[in-house]
Design a protein around this motif. Structure first.
Motif, PDB file in Angstrom:
ATOM      1  N   GLU A 199      -1.753   0.438  -2.379  1.00 51.90           N
ATOM      2  CA  GLU A 199      -3.009   0.773  -1.983  1.00 51.90           C
ATOM      3  C   GLU A 199      -3.430   0.368  -0.560  1.00 51.90           C
ATOM      4  OE1 GLU A 199      -7.379  -0.803  -3.163  1.00 51.90           O
ATOM      5  OE2 GLU A 199      -6.286  -0.567  -4.884  1.00 51.90           O
ATOM      6  N   GLN A 200      -2.940  -0.580  -0.088  1.00 51.99           N
ATOM      7  CA  GLN A 200      -3.249  -1.071   1.278  1.00 51.99           C
ATOM      8  C   GLN A 200      -2.430  -0.225   2.169  1.00 51.99           C
ATOM      9  OE1 GLN A 200      -2.368  -5.050   2.171  1.00 51.99           O
ATOM     10  NE2 GLN A 200      -2.830  -4.820   4.401  1.00 51.99           N
ATOM     11  N   ARG A 201      -1.273   0.223   2.014  1.00 55.24           N
ATOM     12  CA  ARG A 201      -0.717   1.377   2.759  1.00 55.24           C
ATOM     13  C   ARG A 201      -1.214   2.741   2.585  1.00 55.24           C
ATOM     14  NH1 ARG A 201       5.497   1.283   0.874  1.00 55.24           N
ATOM     15  NH2 ARG A 201       5.727   2.525   2.899  1.00 55.24           N
ATOM     16  N   PHE A 202      -1.743   2.955   1.337  1.00 57.38           N
ATOM     17  CA  PHE A 202      -2.269   4.315   1.349  1.00 57.38           C
ATOM     18  C   PHE A 202      -3.636   4.242   2.020  1.00 57.38           C
ATOM     19  CE2 PHE A 202      -5.468   6.813  -1.122  1.00 57.38           C
ATOM     20  CZ  PHE A 202      -4.881   8.095  -0.909  1.00 57.38           C
ATOM     21  N   ALA A 203      -4.458   3.316   2.478  1.00 60.26           N
ATOM     22  CA  ALA A 203      -5.768   3.116   2.975  1.00 60.26           C
ATOM     23  C   ALA A 203      -5.508   3.252   4.421  1.00 60.26           C
ATOM     24  CB  ALA A 203      -6.470   1.865   2.412  1.00 60.26           C
ATOM     25  N   GLU A 204      -4.197   2.642   4.771  1.00 57.48           N
ATOM     26  CA  GLU A 204      -3.899   2.623   6.297  1.00 57.48           C
ATOM     27  C   GLU A 204      -3.576   3.973   6.889  1.00 57.48           C
ATOM     28  OE1 GLU A 204      -1.064  -0.354   6.452  1.00 57.48           O
ATOM     29  OE2 GLU A 204      -2.676  -1.971   6.484  1.00 57.48           O
ATOM     30  N   ILE A 220     -11.884   4.230   1.138  1.00 59.71           N
ATOM     31  CA  ILE A 220     -10.738   4.974   0.414  1.00 59.71           C
ATOM     32  C   ILE A 220     -10.171   4.329  -0.806  1.00 59.71           C
ATOM     33  CG2 ILE A 220      -8.207   5.561   1.087  1.00 59.71           C
ATOM     34  CD1 ILE A 220     -10.113   7.056   3.092  1.00 59.71           C
ATOM     35  N   SER A 221     -10.276   3.074  -1.098  1.00 59.85           N
ATOM     36  CA  SER A 221      -9.899   2.336  -2.315  1.00 59.85           C
ATOM     37  C   SER A 221     -10.773   2.658  -3.311  1.00 59.85           C
ATOM     38  CB  SER A 221      -9.787   0.911  -1.895  1.00 59.85           C
ATOM     39  OG  SER A 221      -8.776   0.517  -1.066  1.00 59.85           O
ATOM     40  N   ALA A 222     -12.288   2.768  -2.940  1.00 59.13           N
ATOM     41  CA  ALA A 222     -13.124   3.054  -3.797  1.00 59.13           C
ATOM     42  C   ALA A 222     -12.823   4.627  -4.378  1.00 59.13           C
ATOM     43  CB  ALA A 222     -14.400   2.988  -3.382  1.00 59.13           C
ATOM     44  N   GLU A 251       4.850  11.380   2.342  1.00 56.03           N
ATOM     45  CA  GLU A 251       4.532   9.922   2.719  1.00 56.03           C
ATOM     46  C   GLU A 251       4.169   9.352   1.460  1.00 56.03           C
ATOM     47  OE1 GLU A 251       5.259   6.462   5.184  1.00 56.03           O
ATOM     48  OE2 GLU A 251       5.832   8.365   5.406  1.00 56.03           O
ATOM     49  N   ILE A 252       3.078   9.775   0.805  1.00 51.51           N
ATOM     50  CA  ILE A 252       2.426   9.206  -0.270  1.00 51.51           C
ATOM     51  C   ILE A 252       3.490   9.166  -1.601  1.00 51.51           C
ATOM     52  CG2 ILE A 252       0.812   9.606  -2.323  1.00 51.51           C
ATOM     53  CD1 ILE A 252      -1.106  10.831   0.026  1.00 51.51           C
ATOM     54  N   LEU A 253       4.297  10.385  -1.654  1.00 59.83           N
ATOM     55  CA  LEU A 253       5.385  10.482  -2.438  1.00 59.83           C
ATOM     56  C   LEU A 253       6.459   9.423  -2.451  1.00 59.83           C
ATOM     57  CD1 LEU A 253       6.007  14.390  -3.020  1.00 59.83           C
ATOM     58  CD2 LEU A 253       4.893  12.838  -4.499  1.00 59.83           C
ATOM     59  N   SER A 254       6.740   9.062  -1.035  1.00 60.41           N
ATOM     60  CA  SER A 254       7.773   7.999  -0.828  1.00 60.41           C
ATOM     61  C   SER A 254       7.090   6.774  -1.385  1.00 60.41           C
ATOM     62  CB  SER A 254       7.867   8.002   0.381  1.00 60.41           C
ATOM     63  OG  SER A 254       7.039   7.440   1.477  1.00 60.41           O
ATOM     64  N   PHE A 255       6.004   6.493  -1.233  1.00 60.91           N
ATOM     65  CA  PHE A 255       5.149   5.098  -1.739  1.00 60.91           C
ATOM     66  C   PHE A 255       5.400   4.892  -3.022  1.00 60.91           C
ATOM     67  CE2 PHE A 255       1.384   5.313   1.674  1.00 60.91           C
ATOM     68  CZ  PHE A 255       2.252   5.002   2.563  1.00 60.91           C
ATOM     69  N   GLY A 256       5.328   6.136  -4.006  1.00 57.24           N
ATOM     70  CA  GLY A 256       5.618   6.213  -5.192  1.00 57.24           C
ATOM     71  C   GLY A 256       6.998   5.872  -5.723  1.00 57.24           C
ATOM     72  N   ARG A 257       8.053   6.462  -4.981  1.00 60.88           N
ATOM     73  CA  ARG A 257       9.379   6.293  -5.368  1.00 60.88           C
ATOM     74  C   ARG A 257       9.811   4.941  -5.014  1.00 60.88           C
ATOM     75  NH1 ARG A 257       9.894  11.680  -3.023  1.00 60.88           N
ATOM     76  NH2 ARG A 257      10.328  10.674  -1.068  1.00 60.88           N
TER      77      ARG A 257
END
Length: 231
Positions: free
Chosen positions: A25-30, A41-43, A86-92
């Motif tokens: 979540e932190q990487r996503f918000a960044e 973003i987190s909310a 990039e988001i998909l790579s986070f999930g993987r």
């Protein structure tokens, strides 16, 4: 009635899980920082997760889809293909994280195994939960494994009747009051709460302090002695 069956939650009860979600979540918000503050973003992500539980269920895949949906929303549909990638790579990456057993997990299972029916009861993505169980090295301690879409009183009544002598002779152990403890008590079982330092906000619920079948311990190391007292 003597206890004959003990159910264990998996994520954040036997091994680390929520830590990986919060780091992602932190990487996503960044990644989306130019479109809003971290807390905003987190909310928005939490709102998407809440909406999507009924469609995607629990686990990494639903979380990843919620991140993509949030990215589309906060960019007004202008999110780039590279950001989606990039988001998909986070999930993987989350689906490949090493499994880290929590303190006292194995010694506690070893102490109780053979004396009780030990059942793993976890919710989330089937493939990911099977992966984590296999990598944890704890699988041999369980008489049965149940990976469910959600945890309710009916879920526990069914599982403890299938793998034991009914919910009245069962204990459920977990870090979530909402999923592990309260519904198990409603089914007629004992509920043992083992707090974890990180608990997803959607798993928060008030502790049933006045219920005679509710117990709280600070560490799994306390569980064998507690079970002995209960039997």
């Amino acid at each position: 009635m003597a206890i004959s069956t003990i159910g264990f939650d998996a994520d954040d009860t036997l091994w680390q899980n929520e830590t990986f979600f919060r780091l992602t979540e932190q990487r996503f918000a960044e990644l989306l920082s130019e479109h809003g503050e971290h807390q905003v973003i987190s909310a928005r992500l939490l709102e998407a997760e809440r909406r999507n539980l009924a469609f995607y269920g629990y686990g990494v895949k639903g979380f990843t889809l919620s991140m993509i949906e949030t990215a589309v929303e906060v960019t007004n549909g202008q999110v780039s293909a590279s950001v989606i990638g990039e988001i998909l790579s986070f999930g993987r990456q989350m689906l490949q994280n090493p499994v880290e057993a929590l303190p006292h997990a194995e010694e506690t299972l070893a102490a109780l195994s053979g004396r009780y029916n030990i059942v793993l009861i976890t919710k989330g993505d089937l493939f990911d939960q099977e992966r984590k169980l296999a990598q944890s090295g704890l699988g041999a301690y369980f008489n049965a494994v149940e990976i469910v879409s959600d945890k309710s009183a009916d879920t526990y009544a069914r599982i403890f009747s299938r793998h034991g002598d009914g919910p009245e002779r069962a204990v459920m152990v977990g870090n979530s009051l909402k999923s592990d403890v309260v519904p198990a008590i409603r089914a007629g079982s004992w509920g043992v709460y083992v707090p974890h330092e990180l608990t997803w906000v959607l798993e928060h619920e008030d502790a049933p302090e006045g219920d005679p079948r509710f117990r709280r311990i600070e560490s799994l190391a306390e569980l064998p002695a507690l079970i002995a007292q209960m039997t």
